[in-house]
Design a protein around this motif. Structure first.
Motif, short mmCIF file in Angstrom:
data_model
loop_
_atom_site.label_atom_id
_atom_site.label_comp_id
_atom_site.label_asym_id
_atom_site.label_seq_id
_atom_site.Cartn_x
_atom_site.Cartn_y
_atom_site.Cartn_z
N TYR A 1 33.95 44.74 36.53
CA TYR A 1 34.32 43.67 37.46
C TYR A 1 34.09 44.04 38.91
O TYR A 1 33.74 43.18 39.73
N PHE A 2 34.31 45.30 39.27
CA PHE A 2 34.21 45.72 40.66
C PHE A 2 33.48 47.06 40.75
O PHE A 2 33.79 47.98 40.01
N SER A 3 32.55 47.15 41.68
CA SER A 3 31.74 48.35 41.81
C SER A 3 32.41 49.43 42.65
O SER A 3 31.97 50.59 42.64
N SER A 4 33.47 49.07 43.38
CA SER A 4 34.12 50.04 44.26
C SER A 4 35.53 49.59 44.62
O SER A 4 35.90 48.43 44.42
N LYS A 5 36.29 50.50 45.19
CA LYS A 5 37.63 50.19 45.69
C LYS A 5 37.55 49.16 46.81
O LYS A 5 38.39 48.25 46.88
N GLU A 6 36.56 49.28 47.66
CA GLU A 6 36.38 48.33 48.75
C GLU A 6 36.14 46.92 48.22
O GLU A 6 36.68 45.95 48.74
N GLU A 7 35.36 46.81 47.16
CA GLU A 7 35.09 45.49 46.56
C GLU A 7 36.36 44.89 45.97
O GLU A 7 36.56 43.67 46.04
N ILE A 8 37.21 45.73 45.43
CA ILE A 8 38.50 45.25 44.90
C ILE A 8 39.34 44.69 46.05
O ILE A 8 39.94 43.62 45.94
N PHE A 9 39.39 45.43 47.15
CA PHE A 9 40.19 45.00 48.31
C PHE A 9 39.69 43.66 48.83
O PHE A 9 40.49 42.75 49.10
N ILE A 10 38.38 43.52 48.95
CA ILE A 10 37.80 42.26 49.41
C ILE A 10 38.14 41.13 48.43
O ILE A 10 38.45 40.01 48.83
N GLN B 1 38.81 36.52 33.02
CA GLN B 1 39.52 36.08 34.22
C GLN B 1 40.88 36.76 34.33
O GLN B 1 41.30 37.17 35.42
N GLU B 2 41.57 36.89 33.21
CA GLU B 2 42.88 37.53 33.21
C GLU B 2 42.77 39.02 33.52
O GLU B 2 43.61 39.58 34.24
N ARG B 3 41.73 39.67 33.00
CA ARG B 3 41.53 41.09 33.28
C ARG B 3 41.22 41.31 34.76
O ARG B 3 41.71 42.24 35.39
N ARG B 4 40.38 40.44 35.30
CA ARG B 4 40.04 40.55 36.72
C ARG B 4 41.29 40.37 37.57
O ARG B 4 41.51 41.12 38.54
N ALA B 5 42.11 39.36 37.24
CA ALA B 5 43.35 39.11 37.97
C ALA B 5 44.29 40.30 37.87
O ALA B 5 44.97 40.66 38.84
N GLN B 6 44.34 40.93 36.71
CA GLN B 6 45.19 42.09 36.49
C GLN B 6 44.78 43.24 37.41
O GLN B 6 45.62 43.92 38.00
N ILE B 7 43.47 43.45 37.54
CA ILE B 7 42.96 44.50 38.42
C ILE B 7 43.36 44.22 39.86
O ILE B 7 43.83 45.11 40.59
N SER C 1 47.21 52.18 36.72
CA SER C 1 48.16 51.08 36.94
C SER C 1 47.78 49.83 36.15
O SER C 1 48.64 49.04 35.75
N THR C 2 46.48 49.63 35.93
CA THR C 2 46.03 48.45 35.20
C THR C 2 46.01 48.65 33.69
O THR C 2 45.94 47.69 32.94
N GLU C 3 46.03 49.93 33.29
CA GLU C 3 45.92 50.28 31.86
C GLU C 3 44.58 49.87 31.29
O GLU C 3 44.44 49.63 30.09
N LEU C 4 43.57 49.79 32.18
CA LEU C 4 42.21 49.48 31.74
C LEU C 4 41.34 50.72 31.86
O LEU C 4 41.64 51.62 32.65
N SER C 5 40.26 50.76 31.10
CA SER C 5 39.36 51.91 31.13
C SER C 5 38.49 51.89 32.38
O SER C 5 38.37 50.86 33.06
N LYS C 6 37.86 53.01 32.65
CA LYS C 6 36.94 53.11 33.79
C LYS C 6 35.82 52.07 33.65
O LYS C 6 35.47 51.39 34.63
N GLY C 7 35.29 51.96 32.44
CA GLY C 7 34.21 51.00 32.21
C GLY C 7 34.65 49.57 32.46
O GLY C 7 33.88 48.77 33.01
N ALA C 8 35.89 49.25 32.07
CA ALA C 8 36.41 47.89 32.26
C ALA C 8 36.57 47.57 33.74
O ALA C 8 36.24 46.47 34.19
N ILE C 9 37.07 48.54 34.51
CA ILE C 9 37.25 48.34 35.95
C ILE C 9 35.89 48.09 36.62
O ILE C 9 35.72 47.12 37.37
N TYR C 10 34.91 48.96 36.31
CA TYR C 10 33.62 48.87 36.97
C TYR C 10 32.78 47.69 36.46
O TYR C 10 31.77 47.34 37.07
#
Length: 202
Positions: A58-67, A17-23, A47-56
């Motif tokens: 939680y979110f499959s795309s930039k658009e999904e992050i925005f939503i 939950q904290e990682r998702r909030a950080q993203i 900016s998040t200091e997370l790896s590509k794998g960690a980002i994906y």
């Protein structure tokens, strides 16, 4: 979401939950600063200091992050405004709620400007429209419950006037970093108090 913008900490030992909030937090700052289209997933990762794998994860795309950012705003605002409807003295509560969440509301307005870049995204538009309608309806119910002697048309006029003033306030706050939104908000409330026939600001 008092705490929508949370201090960035190290990524080690954080919960999911904290990682998702950080993203979401870091991405929102990137979107506001650079715009949606100019912000890349690579920049978000940096900016998040997370790896590509960690980002994906939680979110499959930039658009999904925005939503995800907009949905978190929606949940926060709905939870807060839900308390206004059942309040014994709603007007001071509305004022306090807006004062308390002013910074987040300004960020939300900035996000709505960014949203214009992806206006074809119906999900984002639906969320923003839903939030706007819910806040307006909650405010209308609050005023009607406190000032039952006022006609429905008059209450609608007061709410519409309040909305227009807030639109102007948020617009100035979003474009002028030196704009003192809290001082100007006090003026907006004084005008609303006069419209409602109140002798003093609660």
């Amino acid at each position: 979401m008092s705490g929508i913008i949370r201090a960035k900490q190290g990524t080690k030992h954080k919960s999911e939950q904290e990682r998702r909030a950080q993203i979401l937090d870091c991405s929102m700052e990137m979107f506001i600063s650079n715009g949606y289209h100019k912000t890349t997933m690579k920049e978000i990762m940096a900016s998040t200091e997370l790896s590509k794998g960690a980002i994906y994860h939680y979110f499959s795309s930039k658009e999904e992050i925005f939503i995800g950012i907009v949905r978190e705003f929606e949940v926060h605002l709905r939870l807060n405004f839900a308390t206004i409807i059942t309040s014994n003295d709603p007007i001071p509560d509305v004022k306090n709620l807006i004062y308390t969440n002013l910074d987040e509301l300004i960020r939300l307005y900035r996000m709505s400007i960014v949203c214009l870049e992806i206006s074809e995204n119906h999900v984002v538009k639906q969320i923003f429209d839903g939030m706007s309608s819910y806040i307006r309806e909650s405010t209308t119910i609050a005023i009607k419950s406190k000032y039952s002697h006022l006609s429905e048309e008059y209450v609608d006029d007061v709410v519409s006037s309040f909305y227009l003033m807030m639109e102007g306030l948020f617009s100035l706050a979003a474009t002028d970093m030196l704009f003192n939104a809290r001082n100007e908000l006090a003026k907006v409330f004084r005008v609303v108090d006069c419209l409602l026939g109140m002798s003093k600001t609660n």
